[in-house]
Design an enzyme around this catalytic site. Sequence first.
Site, PDB file in Angstrom:
ATOM      1  CG  HIS A  43      -9.878  62.783 -40.245  1.00 29.63           C
ATOM      2  ND1 HIS A  43     -10.910  63.018 -41.119  1.00 29.63           N
ATOM      3  CD2 HIS A  43      -9.510  61.487 -40.433  1.00 29.63           C
ATOM      4  CE1 HIS A  43     -11.162  61.910 -41.803  1.00 29.63           C
ATOM      5  NE2 HIS A  43     -10.325  60.962 -41.407  1.00 29.63           N
ATOM      6  NE  ARG A  93     -12.313  62.758 -47.034  1.00 26.18           N
ATOM      7  CZ  ARG A  93     -11.062  62.700 -46.601  1.00 26.18           C
ATOM      8  NH1 ARG A  93     -10.069  63.042 -47.388  1.00 26.18           N
ATOM      9  NH2 ARG A  93     -10.799  62.303 -45.367  1.00 26.18           N
ATOM     10  CB  SER A 106      -3.255  54.665 -36.887  1.00 26.85           C
ATOM     11  OG  SER A 106      -3.286  54.497 -35.502  1.00 26.85           O
ATOM     12  CB  SER A 141      -9.227  50.563 -25.596  1.00 23.81           C
ATOM     13  OG  SER A 141      -8.926  49.989 -24.356  1.00 23.81           O
ATOM     14  N   GLY A 163     -10.473  51.264 -41.616  1.00 28.33           N
ATOM     15  CA  GLY A 163      -9.752  50.034 -41.893  1.00 28.33           C
ATOM     16  C   GLY A 163      -8.254  50.140 -41.707  1.00 28.33           C
ATOM     17  N   GLY A 204      -5.686  48.972 -25.367  1.00 28.52           N
ATOM     18  CA  GLY A 204      -6.144  49.141 -26.749  1.00 28.52           C
ATOM     19  C   GLY A 204      -5.478  48.064 -27.595  1.00 28.52           C
ATOM     20  CG  LEU A 205      -6.697  47.271 -31.771  1.00 23.83           C
ATOM     21  CD1 LEU A 205      -6.927  47.953 -33.107  1.00 23.83           C
ATOM     22  CD2 LEU A 205      -6.897  45.762 -31.898  1.00 23.83           C
TER      23      LEU A 205
HETATM   24  C1  LIG Z   1     -12.673  58.194 -34.625  1.00 26.46           C
HETATM   25  C2  LIG Z   1     -11.395  57.564 -35.044  1.00 26.46           C
HETATM   26  C3  LIG Z   1     -11.363  56.697 -36.128  1.00 26.46           C
HETATM   27  C4  LIG Z   1     -10.175  56.111 -36.515  1.00 26.46           C
HETATM   28  N1  LIG Z   1     -10.176  55.280 -37.595  1.00 26.46           N
HETATM   29  C5  LIG Z   1      -9.007  54.721 -37.980  1.00 26.46           C
HETATM   30  C6  LIG Z   1      -8.964  53.862 -39.110  1.00 26.46           C
HETATM   31  O1  LIG Z   1      -9.972  53.599 -39.751  1.00 26.46           O
HETATM   32  N2  LIG Z   1      -7.783  53.331 -39.454  1.00 26.46           N
HETATM   33  C7  LIG Z   1      -6.639  53.577 -38.768  1.00 26.46           C
HETATM   34  O2  LIG Z   1      -5.603  53.072 -39.137  1.00 26.46           O
HETATM   35  N3  LIG Z   1      -6.658  54.367 -37.675  1.00 26.46           N
HETATM   36  C8  LIG Z   1      -7.806  54.937 -37.271  1.00 26.46           C
HETATM   37  N4  LIG Z   1      -7.816  55.745 -36.170  1.00 26.46           N
HETATM   38  C9  LIG Z   1      -6.627  55.803 -35.312  1.00 26.46           C
HETATM   39  C10 LIG Z   1      -6.550  54.541 -34.445  1.00 26.46           C
HETATM   40  O3  LIG Z   1      -7.833  54.109 -34.098  1.00 26.46           O
HETATM   41  C11 LIG Z   1      -5.761  54.769 -33.165  1.00 26.46           C
HETATM   42  O4  LIG Z   1      -4.575  55.432 -33.452  1.00 26.46           O
HETATM   43  C12 LIG Z   1      -5.414  53.448 -32.494  1.00 26.46           C
HETATM   44  O5  LIG Z   1      -6.567  52.644 -32.337  1.00 26.46           O
HETATM   45  C13 LIG Z   1      -4.747  53.673 -31.146  1.00 26.46           C
HETATM   46  O6  LIG Z   1      -4.603  52.440 -30.503  1.00 26.46           O
HETATM   47  P1  LIG Z   1      -3.696  52.270 -29.212  1.00 26.46           P
HETATM   48  O7  LIG Z   1      -3.758  50.838 -28.839  1.00 26.46           O
HETATM   49  O8  LIG Z   1      -2.382  52.881 -29.451  1.00 26.46           O
HETATM   50  O9  LIG Z   1      -4.405  53.171 -28.096  1.00 26.46           O
HETATM   51  P2  LIG Z   1      -5.922  53.196 -27.551  1.00 26.46           P
HETATM   52  O10 LIG Z   1      -6.827  52.321 -28.309  1.00 26.46           O
HETATM   53  O11 LIG Z   1      -6.254  54.635 -27.438  1.00 26.46           O
HETATM   54  O12 LIG Z   1      -5.795  52.577 -26.113  1.00 26.46           O
HETATM   55  C14 LIG Z   1      -5.216  53.260 -25.029  1.00 26.46           C
HETATM   56  C15 LIG Z   1      -5.369  52.423 -23.787  1.00 26.46           C
HETATM   57  O13 LIG Z   1      -4.602  53.024 -22.747  1.00 26.46           O
HETATM   58  C16 LIG Z   1      -5.349  53.061 -21.555  1.00 26.46           C
HETATM   59  N5  LIG Z   1      -4.798  54.161 -20.759  1.00 26.46           N
HETATM   60  C17 LIG Z   1      -4.606  55.447 -21.136  1.00 26.46           C
HETATM   61  N6  LIG Z   1      -3.988  56.133 -20.132  1.00 26.46           N
HETATM   62  C18 LIG Z   1      -3.790  55.262 -19.128  1.00 26.46           C
HETATM   63  C19 LIG Z   1      -3.198  55.358 -17.840  1.00 26.46           C
HETATM   64  N7  LIG Z   1      -2.650  56.487 -17.419  1.00 26.46           N
HETATM   65  N8  LIG Z   1      -3.183  54.262 -17.039  1.00 26.46           N
HETATM   66  C20 LIG Z   1      -3.721  53.091 -17.469  1.00 26.46           C
HETATM   67  N9  LIG Z   1      -4.279  52.936 -18.706  1.00 26.46           N
HETATM   68  C21 LIG Z   1      -4.302  54.007 -19.512  1.00 26.46           C
HETATM   69  C22 LIG Z   1      -6.779  53.220 -22.003  1.00 26.46           C
HETATM   70  O14 LIG Z   1      -7.663  52.762 -21.011  1.00 26.46           O
HETATM   71  C23 LIG Z   1      -6.789  52.318 -23.250  1.00 26.46           C
HETATM   72  O15 LIG Z   1      -7.021  50.984 -22.844  1.00 26.46           O
HETATM   73  C24 LIG Z   1      -8.994  56.372 -35.795  1.00 26.46           C
HETATM   74  C25 LIG Z   1      -9.019  57.252 -34.717  1.00 26.46           C
HETATM   75  C26 LIG Z   1     -10.195  57.867 -34.377  1.00 26.46           C
HETATM   76  C27 LIG Z   1     -10.166  58.889 -33.304  1.00 26.46           C
END
Ligand SMILES: Cc1cc2nc3c(=O)[nH]c(=O)nc-3n(C[C@H](O)[C@H](O)[C@H](O)COP(=O)(O)OP(=O)(O)OC[C@H]3O[C@@H](n4cnc5c(N)ncnc54)[C@H](O)[C@@H]3O)c2cc1C
Length: 666
Positions: A257, A273, A410, A42, A50, A14-15
Amino acid sequence: MKIIYTDTLVVGAGLAGLRVAIASKERGLDTLVLSLIPAKRSHSVAAQGGMQASLANTIKGAGDDEDIHFQDTVKGSDWGCDQDVARMFAHCAPKAVRELAQWGVPWTRVTKGDRQVIVNAEKVTITEAEAAHGLINARDFGGTKKWRTCYTADGAGHSLLYAVDNKAISLGIPVHERMEALSLIHDGERCHGVIARCLITGELRAYIAKSTTIATGGYGRIYSVSTNAVICEGIGQALALDTGVATLGNMEAVQFHPTAIVPVGILTTEGCRGDGGVLRDKDGYRFMPDYEPEKKELASRDVVSRRMTEHMRKGKGVNSPYGPHLWLDITLLGQKHIDTNLREVKEICENFLGIDPVKNWIPVRPTQHYSMGGIRTKANGESPQLSGLFSVGEAACWDMHGFNRLGGNSLAETVVGGMIIGKYVADFGEQNNLVVDTDLIAQFGKQLQTEVDQLIEGEGTEDPFKLKAAMQKIMMDYVGIFRNGPELELAVNQLTELLDRSKNLGLKCKKRHANPELVEALRVKRMLKVAVTVACGALARTESRGAHSREDFPQRNDQDWLNRTLTSWPDANSLRPEMSYEALDVMRMELPPGYRGYGVDNAIAHPDTQKRQQQVEAILAELGDDADRYAKQAALMPFELPEEYQPRNQRFTDTLAKTDAESGEK
Ligand SMILES: Cc1cc2nc3c(=O)[nH]c(=O)nc-3n(C[C@H](O)[C@H](O)[C@H](O)COP(=O)(O)OP(=O)(O)OC[C@H]3O[C@@H](n4cnc5c(N)ncnc54)[C@H](O)[C@@H]3O)c2cc1C
């Protein structure tokens, strides 16, 4: 078993994970990423509204800066966050937004002159500065003093993830897709990598690295209805728990949420909102101003979710076959705005509800959304217990969100945390050797192989799908928005019983390769441990703070609970984790605990709060009114940052002020 060696291993594409990988690769380290799915799918891709950064380009963000973003974040966290980390974050967010622009994110921009916006359900004309034309725009989000959320319509996650993944591709960072990390290889002091299972072939593989970063996202799917993708199952947190030494932080801090659509739980962004949408009850009445006269629909998420639930409990919800719900009304924004700025929301409404939000109200209800808790790390992202183990993004408890995350903080955390922690991960890679203990690798490989063999060949009778559904229901019913002692006790007892039963899982499908039942069985045991950890933390915390709201203990209690819950699982056979607490030091806080601005101010004060408040006032008085805000900040709470991120942020208003001053001199 095949063994793959690298300098930097990142679990999660993910990011957050990709940003760490980029930082490592740019320093010349061999870097490898594991993911359950292709990186661009992801969960980050689903983010809509945003990311927050105090650029102050729009007139509604005028005067914004790191100080205000920091204060909003600390208050939003209900004083539960680590203020050093919140400072690091607020300082770096503008840098991250600009870096992303350079990498190709098409941020929505400011257009000079007049434009109509909706504020408090009324049309208002605002005038954007000529000098701001073309700069990155921002929208309003809950719990913030300024319009600070930078956006790309309502597809921010999509634009960000594509840009960051393309950057990773351009650097040649390999992502091993469909590889699921299932255990961490460690010797009790140092982490050496993971054992992963290929979801296609079933092959087990060891990945050995100098550093291992867990960036696996949140644990929302331990609940039955969640806005999270189905892969957000908390396996990353379980990996840390299974080491028996690494700790998790604040696992009971789970955000709901306010506006997920009913019944499926897909999110409609807070941007609805923020852009002027309102909440209505079964009579079409706009109820939020009655509860929160100042912030109304744009109170912090935990507050709005509680107010909505309270209102439905009063019988004001709309009855539906899926239980009561409320309405989100964005019709007042008009077709043009919805088509350009909320187009994902529009498609979700059309495809999943069969309605047009330009004309119809959207049925919504508070739903599980974000995991504030996660793998506890120091400010450099490393586990305090296991050297070489790092964590970042939603998987981690870094801890800038405390007990409630602000919307837009986030996405910002993923990229800011990725930048900062990525630098420390790269330092670790440069300063340490690859340690390879083949016996240890074999021991962890064998453990997982035995677990798989027992599931395939054993005679267990428990159905993993049924155990998972039971767990999700318990979490939803008893560990939700409002919590109380008796229900939490019930949750802990029922969850530990399920955990016990998970020792006797049996599979109908005996295939070792792509086998969803086997995948489920391997995950459900781990998810249950995470769920027990959340429920135990919630039961023990006898106060209300942010999203953790106890009906039987409604006050925030700084005297006894201004601390972070730490959980580990030292005895693998035990059905419960070990819990301890890490105190937050009020005497070091830049912003001592105070009134958050919602409801009655009835918090029980910490004994140091008044002393620290007086100290803060004395420090500021000594500096005098002429001291600039940087000097004041440094005097109150100095914080560390990698050198490259220390320079001050520039805002277009600084340039204007300079030009004015220069022309004045002439
Ligand atoms: C619908 C929605 C809308 C959102 N909108 C916003 C927003 O507008 N603004 C904001 O700030 N936040 C927002 N959020 C929150 C934000 O998007 C997330 O918190 C953030 O993108 C998480 O990123 P991350 O890189 O930590 O994890 P993720 O993007 O969840 O990536 C996790 C990665 O881990 C990998 N993975 C998981 N388990 C394993 C494993 N056991 N072995 C190998 N790989 C694994 C997956 O394949 C994936 O690549 C939103 C959340 C949701 C649900």
